[in-house]
Design a protein around this motif. Structure first.
Motif, mmCIF file in Angstrom:
data_model
loop_
_atom_site.group_PDB
_atom_site.id
_atom_site.type_symbol
_atom_site.label_atom_id
_atom_site.label_comp_id
_atom_site.label_asym_id
_atom_site.label_seq_id
_atom_site.Cartn_x
_atom_site.Cartn_y
_atom_site.Cartn_z
ATOM 1 N N LEU A 1 -13.868 70.381 14.312
ATOM 2 C CA LEU A 1 -13.050 69.822 13.228
ATOM 3 C C LEU A 1 -12.337 70.962 12.510
ATOM 4 C CD1 LEU A 1 -15.449 67.145 11.670
ATOM 5 C CD2 LEU A 1 -13.479 66.752 13.178
ATOM 6 N N GLU A 2 -11.041 70.822 12.359
ATOM 7 C CA GLU A 2 -10.249 71.801 11.601
ATOM 8 C C GLU A 2 -10.634 71.735 10.116
ATOM 9 O OE1 GLU A 2 -6.177 70.712 11.797
ATOM 10 O OE2 GLU A 2 -5.897 71.342 13.880
ATOM 11 N N HIS A 3 -10.292 72.788 9.410
ATOM 12 C CA HIS A 3 -10.515 72.857 7.964
ATOM 13 C C HIS A 3 -9.937 71.628 7.264
ATOM 14 C CE1 HIS A 3 -11.226 75.546 4.437
ATOM 15 N NE2 HIS A 3 -10.342 74.762 3.885
ATOM 16 N N SER A 4 -8.688 71.282 7.627
ATOM 17 C CA SER A 4 -8.010 70.142 6.963
ATOM 18 C C SER A 4 -8.710 68.832 7.266
ATOM 19 C CB SER A 4 -6.561 70.027 7.441
ATOM 20 O OG SER A 4 -5.891 71.233 7.276
ATOM 21 N N SER A 5 -9.240 68.703 8.492
ATOM 22 C CA SER A 5 -9.936 67.459 8.867
ATOM 23 C C SER A 5 -11.197 67.296 8.032
ATOM 24 C CB SER A 5 -10.287 67.479 10.355
ATOM 25 O OG SER A 5 -9.120 67.473 11.141
ATOM 26 N N VAL A 6 -11.944 68.387 7.868
ATOM 27 C CA VAL A 6 -13.182 68.319 7.079
ATOM 28 C C VAL A 6 -12.845 67.998 5.624
ATOM 29 C CG1 VAL A 6 -15.189 69.621 6.258
ATOM 30 C CG2 VAL A 6 -14.449 69.842 8.638
ATOM 31 N N GLU A 7 -11.787 68.620 5.101
ATOM 32 C CA GLU A 7 -11.366 68.325 3.722
ATOM 33 C C GLU A 7 -11.033 66.846 3.577
ATOM 34 O OE1 GLU A 7 -8.038 71.014 3.175
ATOM 35 O OE2 GLU A 7 -9.196 72.294 1.806
ATOM 36 N N LEU A 8 -10.263 66.307 4.526
ATOM 37 C CA LEU A 8 -9.831 64.907 4.434
ATOM 38 C C LEU A 8 -11.024 63.957 4.552
ATOM 39 C CD1 LEU A 8 -6.899 63.021 5.242
ATOM 40 C CD2 LEU A 8 -8.781 62.387 6.739
ATOM 41 N N LEU A 9 -11.896 64.210 5.532
ATOM 42 C CA LEU A 9 -13.058 63.339 5.727
ATOM 43 C C LEU A 9 -13.966 63.388 4.496
ATOM 44 C CD1 LEU A 9 -13.814 64.162 9.475
ATOM 45 C CD2 LEU A 9 -12.968 61.968 8.583
ATOM 46 N N THR A 10 -14.094 64.571 3.904
ATOM 47 C CA THR A 10 -14.928 64.713 2.698
ATOM 48 C C THR A 10 -14.316 63.937 1.534
ATOM 49 O OG1 THR A 10 -15.654 66.876 3.484
ATOM 50 C CG2 THR A 10 -15.980 66.402 1.127
ATOM 51 N N GLU A 11 -13.001 64.098 1.342
ATOM 52 C CA GLU A 11 -12.315 63.357 0.262
ATOM 53 C C GLU A 11 -12.442 61.844 0.475
ATOM 54 O OE1 GLU A 11 -8.975 66.864 -0.156
ATOM 55 O OE2 GLU A 11 -8.284 64.811 0.305
#
Ligand code: FAS
Ligand code: PHB
Length: 394
Positions: free
Chosen positions: A52-62
């Protein structure tokens, strides 16, 4: 007589794109119904992406889907590039401030299924004869049979999240559609093994015999890949032959590093291609994920691109359905395609740099690129920026 249902968005496909879209639409106050041709068990069982890319983890977390990633995922600072007698670590965090996470697509799918089940999301599994209707109207529909019952769902929009073999991509008329395709002259033999990884972070290895990669799924499960010719029968590769080739190509014994073998629990041959279809929307149909694009897995982009697509599509459909504002939906395809082409290029670049051919000129170009990456911070930053992922909406 068909049962007729009405919703805001009907989503074709219950893979990561379709399931995440239904989750993000709910946050926009938009209702959806998901239609999936396979069983829930089959969709959950597919072994696919791992990063998972950084942005994907950020989005899934949000989106409230980050708890298990935080608990069970493994944050990596970077990767190793390996070739005979050389191994170099690229530290993405030092270079770009962005990391990546090892967290299998099967785990992402589990989290999505759990979240959608808790939200009582309506999902038709094992739907047959899925057909799209009236896509150029503001009242498109999807029909299918559930068991023996005909069902018709009418909506304001149809989201084509049905992967590379579904009907949605072909629903864009030939006169409108443009496709780009590159089939690579090699495939990946992927294995899952019940053995602790022999490395702390992924190793991407160039070798005269062919590419190899050491990835992982957990502290006790390794995921590894070998370049093989297209059409290789998987039973042509015994476990011993697989481990021998991995040891050779990954540099077993080089500078004291050793590859530890273990029981192989799954093996499969994956062909590799790049495919892009434009536009990613037509009338009331919007394509996301593999339905619109396929990348060779060398850049770890497939799953992350699907996530980025639906992160753009959800608010666009929210504006369309709630406010009748067609602007974001009309801009969706062009905006999504900027990232699609960036990731398509990066995946092509990683693939052609690391996979060997019979052409000695290619080998010199590949080794020159690898030496450049080992000695140039600018080169390493370019790779890191693309691998760890650009901000969504880039
Ligand atoms: P998916 O294909 O995951 O989901 C589409 C869904 O639509 C499926 O469940 C399918 O059953 C359903 N569907 C199809 N036809 C339908 C119809 N007529 N009606 C209703 N539903 C229908 N990416 C990486 O980043 N790294 C990897 O290592 C990697 N390995 C891969 C290995 C394989 C074998 C494959 C096929 C892909 C791999 N990928 C990898 C890419 C993969 O992870 C995809 O990018 C990701 O699954 C995309 O998600 P979706 O767009 O949801 O498509
Ligand atoms: C995986 O772990 O499955 C994986 C990791 C990185 C890739 C492709 C696959 O580039």
């Amino acid at each position: 007589m068909a049962q007729t249902l009405r919703t805001d968005v009907v989503i074709v496909g219950a893979g990561p794109a379709g399931m995440l879209l239904s989750h993000l639409l709910e946050a926009e106050g938009i209702e959806s119904i998901v239609v999936e041709t396979r069983s829930q068990e089959y969709v959950a069982s597919r072994i696919r992406a791992g990063i998972l890319e950084h942005s994907s983890v950020e989005l899934l977390t949000e989106a409230g889907l980050g708890a298990r990633i935080e608990r069970e995922g493994d944050e990596h600072r970077g990767i190793y590039l390996q070739w005979p007698h050389e191994r170099h670590h690229l530290d993405f965090v030092d270079l770009t401030g962005r990391s990546v996470w090892v967290y299998g697509q099967t785990e992402v799918q589990k989290d999505l299924v759990a979240a959608r089940s808790a939200a009582e999301q309506e999902i038709f599994y094992e739907a047959a004869e899925v057909t799209l209707h009236d896509l150029e109207s503001e009242r498109p529909a999807v029909t299918f049979t559930a068991g023996d019952e005909p069902v018709r769902i009418e909506a304001r929009a149809v989201a084509g999240c049905d992967g590379s073999f579904g009907p949605c991509r072909a629903a864009v008329p030939d006169a409108v559609r443009q496709t780009w395709e590159r089939v690579y002259p090699y495939s990946w033999l992927g294995v899952l093994a019940d053995v602790a990884p022999s490395t702390d972070e992924l190793i991407y290895a160039w070798h005269p015999d062919g590419f190899a990669m050491h990835s992982m799924r957990s502290a006790t499960v390794s995921r590894l890949y070998l370049q093989v010719p297209n059409g290789t029968p998987v039973d042509q590769w015994s476990d011993d032959r697989i481990w021998q080739a991995l040891a050779t190509r990954l540099g077993h014994g080089q500078d004291g590093w050793e590859l530890t073998p273990g029981p192989i629990t799954d093996k499969s041959v994956l062909p590799m291609r790049s495919h892009v279809q434009t536009p990613m929307s037509h009338g009331s149909l919007f394509l996301a994920g593999d339905a619109a694009h396929i990348v060779p897995p060398t850049g770890a982009k497939g799953l992350n691109l699907a996530i980025a697509d639906v992160a753009l599509l959800a608010p666009a459909l929210g504006a369309l359905v709630r406010r009748g504002d067609e602007g974001p939906a009309q801009a969706y395809s062009d905006t999504a395609l900027r990232r699609v082409w960036r990731c398509t290029h990066f995946s092509w670049w990683m693939t052609t740099m690391l996979h060997t051919s019979d052409d000695p000129f290619d080998a010199q170009l590949q080794l020159s690129q690898l030496h450049w990456l080992a000695t140039s911070e600018a080169g390493r930053t370019g790779l890191a920026e693309n691998y760890a992922g650009l901000p969504i909406g880039f």
